[in-house]
Structures are given as structure tokens and as C-alpha cells.
Design an enzyme around this catalytic site. Structure first.
Site, PDB file in Angstrom:
ATOM      1  NE  ARG A   1      -4.800  -1.513  10.018  1.00  5.18           N
ATOM      2  CZ  ARG A   1      -3.755  -0.967   9.422  1.00  5.18           C
ATOM      3  NH1 ARG A   1      -3.833   0.247   8.929  1.00  5.18           N
ATOM      4  NH2 ARG A   1      -2.635  -1.629   9.302  1.00  5.18           N
TER       5      ARG A   1
ATOM      6  NE  ARG B   1       7.676  -2.423   6.320  1.00  7.00           N
ATOM      7  CZ  ARG B   1       6.349  -2.402   6.427  1.00  7.00           C
ATOM      8  NH1 ARG B   1       5.617  -1.806   5.508  1.00  7.00           N
ATOM      9  NH2 ARG B   1       5.757  -2.991   7.437  1.00  7.00           N
TER      10      ARG B   1
ATOM     11  NE  ARG C   1       1.996  -4.997  11.164  1.00 10.22           N
ATOM     12  CZ  ARG C   1       3.065  -4.830  10.391  1.00 10.22           C
ATOM     13  NH1 ARG C   1       4.255  -5.274  10.783  1.00 10.22           N
ATOM     14  NH2 ARG C   1       2.965  -4.205   9.252  1.00 10.22           N
TER      15      ARG C   1
ATOM     16  CE  LYS D   1      -2.053  -1.249   3.874  1.00 12.24           C
ATOM     17  NZ  LYS D   1      -1.395  -2.543   4.165  1.00 12.24           N
TER      18      LYS D   1
ATOM     19  NE  ARG E   1       6.067  -0.390  10.135  1.00 12.35           N
ATOM     20  CZ  ARG E   1       4.946  -0.444   9.423  1.00 12.35           C
ATOM     21  NH1 ARG E   1       4.867   0.195   8.257  1.00 12.35           N
ATOM     22  NH2 ARG E   1       3.917  -1.125   9.845  1.00 12.35           N
TER      23      ARG E   1
HETATM   24  P1  AP5 Z   1       4.879  -1.601   1.917  1.00 12.14           P
HETATM   25  O1  AP5 Z   1       4.551  -0.816   0.697  1.00 12.14           O
HETATM   26  O2  AP5 Z   1       5.589  -0.916   3.029  1.00 12.14           O
HETATM   27  O3  AP5 Z   1       3.533  -2.330   2.441  1.00 12.14           O
HETATM   28  P2  AP5 Z   1       2.254  -1.764   3.189  1.00 12.14           P
HETATM   29  O4  AP5 Z   1       1.057  -2.396   2.558  1.00 12.14           O
HETATM   30  O5  AP5 Z   1       2.297  -0.277   3.270  1.00 12.14           O
HETATM   31  O6  AP5 Z   1       2.479  -2.456   4.603  1.00 12.14           O
HETATM   32  P3  AP5 Z   1       2.405  -1.898   6.079  1.00 12.14           P
HETATM   33  O7  AP5 Z   1       3.132  -2.896   6.932  1.00 12.14           O
HETATM   34  O8  AP5 Z   1       2.810  -0.473   6.153  1.00 12.14           O
HETATM   35  O9  AP5 Z   1       0.888  -2.041   6.368  1.00 12.14           O
HETATM   36  P4  AP5 Z   1       0.223  -2.136   7.704  1.00 12.14           P
HETATM   37  O10 AP5 Z   1      -1.172  -1.988   7.273  1.00 12.14           O
HETATM   38  O11 AP5 Z   1       0.497  -3.333   8.533  1.00 12.14           O
HETATM   39  O12 AP5 Z   1       0.936  -1.001   8.581  1.00 12.14           O
HETATM   40  P5  AP5 Z   1       0.469   0.452   8.993  1.00 12.14           P
HETATM   41  O13 AP5 Z   1       1.665   1.302   8.998  1.00 12.14           O
HETATM   42  O14 AP5 Z   1      -0.706   0.857   8.215  1.00 12.14           O
HETATM   43  O15 AP5 Z   1       5.705  -2.894   1.454  1.00 12.14           O
HETATM   44  C1  AP5 Z   1       6.196  -3.828   2.401  1.00 12.14           C
HETATM   45  C2  AP5 Z   1       7.568  -4.353   1.945  1.00 12.14           C
HETATM   46  O16 AP5 Z   1       7.432  -5.080   0.730  1.00 12.14           O
HETATM   47  C3  AP5 Z   1       8.604  -3.251   1.641  1.00 12.14           C
HETATM   48  O17 AP5 Z   1       9.867  -3.694   2.044  1.00 12.14           O
HETATM   49  C4  AP5 Z   1       8.547  -3.085   0.114  1.00 12.14           C
HETATM   50  O18 AP5 Z   1       9.772  -2.641  -0.424  1.00 12.14           O
HETATM   51  C5  AP5 Z   1       8.214  -4.501  -0.330  1.00 12.14           C
HETATM   52  N1  AP5 Z   1       7.377  -4.549  -1.532  1.00 12.14           N
HETATM   53  C6  AP5 Z   1       6.294  -3.750  -1.810  1.00 12.14           C
HETATM   54  N2  AP5 Z   1       5.750  -4.085  -2.992  1.00 12.14           N
HETATM   55  C7  AP5 Z   1       6.496  -5.136  -3.468  1.00 12.14           C
HETATM   56  C8  AP5 Z   1       6.437  -5.937  -4.659  1.00 12.14           C
HETATM   57  N3  AP5 Z   1       5.481  -5.735  -5.586  1.00 12.14           N
HETATM   58  N4  AP5 Z   1       7.348  -6.927  -4.806  1.00 12.14           N
HETATM   59  C9  AP5 Z   1       8.304  -7.143  -3.853  1.00 12.14           C
HETATM   60  N5  AP5 Z   1       8.423  -6.411  -2.718  1.00 12.14           N
HETATM   61  C10 AP5 Z   1       7.526  -5.423  -2.532  1.00 12.14           C
HETATM   62  O19 AP5 Z   1      -0.034   0.197  10.490  1.00 12.14           O
HETATM   63  C11 AP5 Z   1       0.867  -0.109  11.536  1.00 12.14           C
HETATM   64  C12 AP5 Z   1       0.090  -0.233  12.836  1.00 12.14           C
HETATM   65  O20 AP5 Z   1      -0.538   1.019  13.153  1.00 12.14           O
HETATM   66  C13 AP5 Z   1      -1.048  -1.251  12.866  1.00 12.14           C
HETATM   67  O21 AP5 Z   1      -0.594  -2.549  13.174  1.00 12.14           O
HETATM   68  C14 AP5 Z   1      -1.948  -0.674  13.959  1.00 12.14           C
HETATM   69  O22 AP5 Z   1      -1.437  -0.958  15.251  1.00 12.14           O
HETATM   70  C15 AP5 Z   1      -1.821   0.818  13.725  1.00 12.14           C
HETATM   71  N6  AP5 Z   1      -2.850   1.352  12.799  1.00 12.14           N
HETATM   72  C16 AP5 Z   1      -2.645   1.959  11.589  1.00 12.14           C
HETATM   73  N7  AP5 Z   1      -3.803   2.327  11.032  1.00 12.14           N
HETATM   74  C17 AP5 Z   1      -4.788   1.961  11.905  1.00 12.14           C
HETATM   75  C18 AP5 Z   1      -6.207   2.051  11.868  1.00 12.14           C
HETATM   76  N8  AP5 Z   1      -6.853   2.618  10.837  1.00 12.14           N
HETATM   77  N9  AP5 Z   1      -6.897   1.537  12.925  1.00 12.14           N
HETATM   78  C19 AP5 Z   1      -6.268   0.987  13.992  1.00 12.14           C
HETATM   79  N10 AP5 Z   1      -4.938   0.870  14.073  1.00 12.14           N
HETATM   80  C20 AP5 Z   1      -4.186   1.348  13.037  1.00 12.14           C
HETATM   81 MG    MG Z   2       2.492   1.103   4.892  1.00 17.11          MG
END
Ligand code: AP5
Ligand code: MG
Length: 215
Positions: free
Chosen positions: A89, A129, A173, A14, A162
Site C-alpha cells: 500500500r 457491507r 480511508r 478486492k 466492520r
Molecule cells: P469488498 O470485496 O469487501 O471490498 P474490498 O476491496 O475488499 O474493500 P476493503 O474495505 O476490505 O478494502 P480496504 O483496502 O479498505 O480494507 P482492508 O481490510 O484491506 O466489497 C465491499 C462491499 O461492496 C461489500 O459489501 C461487497 O458485498 C460489495 N461489493 C463488492 N463488489 C461489488 C459489486 N461488483 N457490485 C456491488 N457491490 C459489490 O484494510 C483495513 C485497514 O487495515 C486499513 O484501513 C489500514 O488501517 C489497515 N491495513 C491493511 N493493509 C494495510 C497495509 N498493507 N498497510 C498499512 N495498513 C494496512
Molecule cells: Mg477487503
């Protein structure tokens, strides 16, 4: 106008795809994960409360997220289109968003894209990552390594892992995603704006598929 919701498990890409969409379509990315990590870094009350949940791989309570988003949406930069990365979410967040769109933003969601990636791919992606603590650029030690070992291509900062990217936390997660967030695919499924995409392809191929939907 593009007002996009990105759904998909942790590590689906994402954030990676949002960076490409921003460049091409000049919209803003609103990542609740990034906003929360900034709050943790700043040591605010929100950050202190959220950190416990984030480190445990759990969702931060809805009331904190909804208040944070209400404030974020007040900024003028949302008026020319946005990508919601990581929000909503839960069903309560989706309902709160519906009300914010009607009452405050006076706009509507144009696309919902769910990036589909298998659990084991998620674990490989997130354990490898690395992120830049200064500009937020995202790398992967194998799939998208920086040009020079361990430092950001943009600003030379040392890349970091991270806190929630340890395998045990990633699996928590993922469980939360399957139990709660994946249900939003039903919430949005019949809207006529919902698209499911295979996220397990090269970054460029995934982006090409996204462009077909957005163009
Ligand atoms: P990346 O693009 O970073 O993936 P992402 O989908 O953004 O993954 P996140 O881990 O950021 O999502 P998340 O939803 O768990 O975390 P968030 O920060 O929102 O890609 C991942 C890796 O893969 C990278 O190394 C990249 O280079 C590689 N990659 C990407 N595309 C690729 C491809 N096509 N091929 C190969 N490699 C590839 O949330 C974190 C925490 O915050 C949650 O756990 C929760 O505690 C809290 N939180 C956030 N939002 C909320 C909410 N709305 N409600 C409640 N809690 C929340
Ligand atoms: Mg992200």
C-alpha cells in the site's frame, strides 16, 4: 502460476473477487486487512498497536506490515500461487515486497490488477457491507444480501458491521488511498503486468474481466 497483486480503493471488491479467484484457480488469498483484524481480535501486541490506526482510517506503520508479511510468506501454502489483497500500500512496502520475492520466495509477481471504483460508490458499498465474524464471508445489505436476514449463508452466524465502515472513517480511508496507495499504479504501470479494470459493474461481470486477464 498466479501471483497476483490486487490494487484498488476500499470497497473496490478486492475481497469479493479474491473469494471467486480462490475457487477457480486454487491459490491462497493473503489479505493484510484480514490478518490485522485477526490480530486485533486475538489481542496480540501487533493487534493493539494496529487498532488505533485502523479505527482512524490510517495506514498501519510499514515496519509492522512488512514484518507481518515476512512471517506470512514463510508458510508453505504460498508456494502454489497467491493473491495479495491490500498489500503493498506504500512505496516502502512495494520495495520490501520486491526484496522478499527475490531473496525469500524466489518467485515473481505475474499480474497486477487495479479495480477502479468512484468514491461515492465506495461509500455506498462500505456503509452497506456486512461480514461474517466466523468464516469471513462478505455481504452487502442491498447488492448481495444474505438469504436470511442478518445471518451468514454458510454458518448461520450473525453478520457484523466492520468498525472502520462508518462514513467518516471510509472517507479518511479514501483520502489515504488517493494520497498514497494510488501512487503504486505508477510503480507497477510499466511492468508489462499491470491491468486497470472497471470495478463498477456486477460482481460476475468484473470476475469475467479478471478471468480474461488470468487465463
Ligand atoms: P469488498 O470485496 O469487501 O471490498 P474490498 O476491496 O475488499 O474493500 P476493503 O474495505 O476490505 O478494502 P480496504 O483496502 O479498505 O480494507 P482492508 O481490510 O484491506 O466489497 C465491499 C462491499 O461492496 C461489500 O459489501 C461487497 O458485498 C460489495 N461489493 C463488492 N463488489 C461489488 C459489486 N461488483 N457490485 C456491488 N457491490 C459489490 O484494510 C483495513 C485497514 O487495515 C486499513 O484501513 C489500514 O488501517 C489497515 N491495513 C491493511 N493493509 C494495510 C497495509 N498493507 N498497510 C498499512 N495498513 C494496512
Ligand atoms: Mg477487503
Amino acid at each position: 502460476m498466479i501471483n497476483l497483486i490486487f490494487l484498488g480503493p476500499p470497497g473496490a471488491g478486492k475481497g469479493t473477487q479474491s473469494a471467486k479467484i480462490i475457487d477457480e484457480y486454487k491459490v491462497v488469498q493473503i489479505s493484510t486487512g484480514d490478518l490485522l483484524r485477526a490480530a486485533v481480535k486475538a489481542g496480540s501486541e501487533l493487534g493493539k498497536e494496529a487498532k488505533v490506526y485502523m479505527d482512524g482510517g490510517q495506514l498501519v506503520p510499514d515496519r509492522l506490515i512488512i514484518d507481518m508479511m515476512k512471517e506470512r510468506f514463510q508458510s508453505d501454502d504460498c508456494k502454489n500461487g497467491f493473491i495479495l489483497d491490500g498489500f503493498p500500500r506504500t512505496t516502502a512496502q512495494a520495495e520490501a515486497l520486491d526484496s522478499m520475492l527475490v531473496n525469500d520466495l524466489k518467485t515473481s509477481i505475474t499480474h497486477i490488477i487495479s479495480l477502479e471504483v468512484d468514491d461515492e460508490v465506495v461509500v455506498t458499498r462500505n456503509t452497506g457491507r456486512r461480514v461474517c465474524p466466523k468464516c469471513g464471508a462478505t455481504y452487502h445489505i442491498k447488492f448481495n444480501p444474505p438469504k436470511t436476514g442478518g445471518v451468514c449463508n454458510n454458518d448461520g452466524e450473525t453478520l457484523v458491521h466492520r468498525d472502520d465502515d462508518r462514513e467518516e472513517t471510509i472517507r479518511k480511508r479514501l483520502a489515504v488511498y488517493h494520497q498514497t496507495t494510488a501512487l503504486l499504479k505508477d510503480y507497477y504501470g510499466k511492468s508489462g503486468k499491470f491491468h486497470e479494470l472497471n470495478g463498477d459493474d456486477t460482481t460476475d461481470n468484473v470476475f469475467a474481466a479478471i478471468k480474461k486477464i488470468l487465463d
